[in-house]
Write an enzyme that holds these catalytic residues in place. Sequence first.
Site, PDB file in Angstrom:
ATOM      1  N   ASP A 197       0.856  -1.189   0.000  1.00 10.55           N
ATOM      2  CA  ASP A 197       0.000   0.000   0.000  1.00 10.55           C
ATOM      3  C   ASP A 197       0.896   1.243   0.000  1.00 10.55           C
ATOM      4  O   ASP A 197       1.912   1.304   0.709  1.00 10.55           O
ATOM      5  CB  ASP A 197      -0.915  -0.001   1.228  1.00 10.55           C
ATOM      6  CG  ASP A 197      -2.080   0.963   1.071  1.00 10.55           C
ATOM      7  OD1 ASP A 197      -3.221   0.490   0.960  1.00 10.55           O
ATOM      8  OD2 ASP A 197      -1.843   2.195   1.053  1.00 10.55           O
ATOM      9  N   ILE A 198       0.507   2.235  -0.773  1.00 12.81           N
ATOM     10  CA  ILE A 198       1.306   3.456  -0.907  1.00 12.81           C
ATOM     11  C   ILE A 198       1.265   4.300   0.379  1.00 12.81           C
ATOM     12  O   ILE A 198       2.167   5.114   0.617  1.00 12.81           O
ATOM     13  CB  ILE A 198       0.819   4.274  -2.134  1.00 12.81           C
ATOM     14  CG1 ILE A 198       1.914   5.144  -2.695  1.00 12.81           C
ATOM     15  CG2 ILE A 198      -0.433   5.082  -1.819  1.00 12.81           C
ATOM     16  CD1 ILE A 198       1.606   5.752  -4.056  1.00 12.81           C
ATOM     17  N   ASN A 204     -13.086  -3.007   2.499  1.00 10.92           N
ATOM     18  CA  ASN A 204     -13.969  -1.846   2.601  1.00 10.92           C
ATOM     19  C   ASN A 204     -14.967  -1.901   1.443  1.00 10.92           C
ATOM     20  O   ASN A 204     -14.561  -2.010   0.284  1.00 10.92           O
ATOM     21  CB  ASN A 204     -13.154  -0.554   2.536  1.00 10.92           C
ATOM     22  CG  ASN A 204     -12.271  -0.366   3.758  1.00 10.92           C
ATOM     23  OD1 ASN A 204     -12.649  -0.725   4.866  1.00 10.92           O
ATOM     24  ND2 ASN A 204     -11.075   0.178   3.565  1.00 10.92           N
ATOM     25  N   GLY A 241     -15.384   3.469   3.681  1.00  9.15           N
ATOM     26  CA  GLY A 241     -13.983   3.840   3.500  1.00  9.15           C
ATOM     27  C   GLY A 241     -13.365   3.361   2.203  1.00  9.15           C
ATOM     28  O   GLY A 241     -12.162   3.528   1.996  1.00  9.15           O
ATOM     29  N   GLN A 242     -14.166   2.756   1.320  1.00  9.02           N
ATOM     30  CA  GLN A 242     -13.586   2.316   0.044  1.00  9.02           C
ATOM     31  C   GLN A 242     -13.285   3.531  -0.820  1.00  9.02           C
ATOM     32  O   GLN A 242     -14.142   4.417  -0.980  1.00  9.02           O
ATOM     33  CB  GLN A 242     -14.553   1.371  -0.695  1.00  9.02           C
ATOM     34  CG  GLN A 242     -13.930   0.770  -1.954  1.00  9.02           C
ATOM     35  CD  GLN A 242     -14.821  -0.265  -2.644  1.00  9.02           C
ATOM     36  OE1 GLN A 242     -15.977  -0.474  -2.249  1.00  9.02           O
ATOM     37  NE2 GLN A 242     -14.288  -0.888  -3.678  1.00  9.02           N
ATOM     38  N   SER A 243     -12.056   3.594  -1.336  1.00 15.59           N
ATOM     39  CA  SER A 243     -11.681   4.721  -2.190  1.00 15.59           C
ATOM     40  C   SER A 243     -11.280   4.263  -3.588  1.00 15.59           C
ATOM     41  O   SER A 243     -11.302   5.057  -4.531  1.00 15.59           O
ATOM     42  CB  SER A 243     -10.548   5.528  -1.549  1.00 15.59           C
ATOM     43  OG  SER A 243      -9.422   4.714  -1.349  1.00 15.59           O
ATOM     44  N   HIS A 258     -10.313  -5.423  -3.453  1.00 15.08           N
ATOM     45  CA  HIS A 258      -8.996  -5.703  -2.873  1.00 15.08           C
ATOM     46  C   HIS A 258      -9.148  -5.969  -1.389  1.00 15.08           C
ATOM     47  O   HIS A 258     -10.013  -5.411  -0.724  1.00 15.08           O
ATOM     48  CB  HIS A 258      -8.035  -4.524  -3.102  1.00 15.08           C
ATOM     49  CG  HIS A 258      -8.566  -3.222  -2.591  1.00 15.08           C
ATOM     50  ND1 HIS A 258      -9.498  -2.479  -3.296  1.00 15.08           N
ATOM     51  CD2 HIS A 258      -8.317  -2.534  -1.454  1.00 15.08           C
ATOM     52  CE1 HIS A 258      -9.800  -1.394  -2.611  1.00 15.08           C
ATOM     53  NE2 HIS A 258      -9.103  -1.399  -1.477  1.00 15.08           N
ATOM     54  N   LEU A 259      -8.256  -6.811  -0.906  1.00 20.00           N
ATOM     55  CA  LEU A 259      -8.235  -7.175   0.506  1.00 20.00           C
ATOM     56  C   LEU A 259      -7.012  -6.504   1.128  1.00 20.00           C
ATOM     57  O   LEU A 259      -5.889  -6.700   0.653  1.00 20.00           O
ATOM     58  CB  LEU A 259      -8.100  -8.702   0.578  1.00 20.00           C
ATOM     59  CG  LEU A 259      -8.255  -9.415   1.907  1.00 20.00           C
ATOM     60  CD1 LEU A 259      -9.658  -9.210   2.464  1.00 20.00           C
ATOM     61  CD2 LEU A 259      -7.985 -10.905   1.704  1.00 20.00           C
ATOM     62  N   HIS A 260      -7.242  -5.731   2.173  1.00 28.76           N
ATOM     63  CA  HIS A 260      -6.109  -5.165   2.913  1.00 28.76           C
ATOM     64  C   HIS A 260      -5.551  -6.245   3.832  1.00 28.76           C
ATOM     65  O   HIS A 260      -6.309  -6.921   4.531  1.00 28.76           O
ATOM     66  CB  HIS A 260      -6.561  -3.993   3.794  1.00 28.76           C
ATOM     67  CG  HIS A 260      -7.023  -2.794   3.044  1.00 28.76           C
ATOM     68  ND1 HIS A 260      -6.229  -1.681   2.864  1.00 28.76           N
ATOM     69  CD2 HIS A 260      -8.198  -2.517   2.440  1.00 28.76           C
ATOM     70  CE1 HIS A 260      -6.914  -0.772   2.189  1.00 28.76           C
ATOM     71  NE2 HIS A 260      -8.112  -1.248   1.927  1.00 28.76           N
TER      72      HIS A 260
HETATM   73  P1  5GP Z   1      -9.684   1.413  -0.003  1.00 29.70           P
HETATM   74  O1  5GP Z   1      -9.733   2.777   0.641  1.00 29.70           O
HETATM   75  O2  5GP Z   1     -10.388   1.443  -1.343  1.00 29.70           O
HETATM   76  O3  5GP Z   1     -10.162   0.289   0.872  1.00 29.70           O
HETATM   77  O4  5GP Z   1      -8.164   1.096  -0.244  1.00 29.70           O
HETATM   78  C1  5GP Z   1      -7.420   1.664  -1.272  1.00 29.70           C
HETATM   79  C2  5GP Z   1      -5.985   1.620  -0.851  1.00 29.70           C
HETATM   80  O5  5GP Z   1      -5.189   1.863  -1.992  1.00 29.70           O
HETATM   81  C3  5GP Z   1      -5.614   2.677   0.187  1.00 29.70           C
HETATM   82  O6  5GP Z   1      -5.115   2.055   1.361  1.00 29.70           O
HETATM   83  C4  5GP Z   1      -4.550   3.529  -0.515  1.00 29.70           C
HETATM   84  O7  5GP Z   1      -3.503   3.939   0.337  1.00 29.70           O
HETATM   85  C5  5GP Z   1      -4.073   2.601  -1.614  1.00 29.70           C
HETATM   86  N1  5GP Z   1      -3.596   3.290  -2.797  1.00 29.70           N
HETATM   87  C6  5GP Z   1      -4.192   4.364  -3.409  1.00 29.70           C
HETATM   88  N2  5GP Z   1      -3.500   4.710  -4.497  1.00 29.70           N
HETATM   89  C7  5GP Z   1      -2.442   3.849  -4.577  1.00 29.70           C
HETATM   90  C8  5GP Z   1      -1.356   3.740  -5.509  1.00 29.70           C
HETATM   91  O8  5GP Z   1      -1.226   4.461  -6.489  1.00 29.70           O
HETATM   92  N3  5GP Z   1      -0.461   2.747  -5.263  1.00 29.70           N
HETATM   93  C9  5GP Z   1      -0.582   1.898  -4.197  1.00 29.70           C
HETATM   94  N4  5GP Z   1       0.370   0.971  -4.050  1.00 29.70           N
HETATM   95  N5  5GP Z   1      -1.577   1.987  -3.311  1.00 29.70           N
HETATM   96  C10 5GP Z   1      -2.510   2.957  -3.506  1.00 29.70           C
END
Ligand code: 5GP
Length: 113
Positions: A30-31, A86, A92-94, A99-101
């Site tokens: 994760d970034i 999420n 909190g999904q962005s 995807h699974l954290h």
């Molecule tokens: P969500 O919020 O949808 O559950 O998780 C998305 C995740 O993707 C976040 O934890 C965010 O830090 C990660 N993320 C967003 N943009 C990038 C990217 O460009 N590269 C990587 N490796 N992770 C990303």
Amino acid sequence: MSECLFCRIIAKEIPAKIEYEDKELVVIQDINPQAPVHLLVISKKHVAGTQDMDAQDRLLLGEMVFRAKELARQRKLEEGYRLVLNNGAKAGQSVFHIHLHFLAGRKMNWPPG
Ligand code: 5GP
Ligand code: ZN
């Protein structure tokens, strides 16, 4: 070209730190890590979220959880790791590509925020 960030990472159009890859999945760092270990287990098939799963995707989710288990075993993190999915902006999904954290390396709190 896909508009989806994770589809673009899967296509190697956007760089990411890839930890594992097979026919169905890719695992990246994760970034913006929320724990010492924060990986994302990403389906190569674009499914926006659990709400968009079709019957076949049940197997895909099983693959994702099994991969998380293997990551924990290989990295000796079996003492505790958290898997988070999420679902929807309010949760909190962005990134709307399933995807699974995989979070580990610190004490996790409950309930999550
Ligand atoms: P969500 O919020 O949808 O559950 O998780 C998305 C995740 O993707 C976040 O934890 C965010 O830090 C990660 N993320 C967003 N943009 C990038 C990217 O460009 N590269 C990587 N490796 N992770 C990303
Ligand atoms: Zn996608």
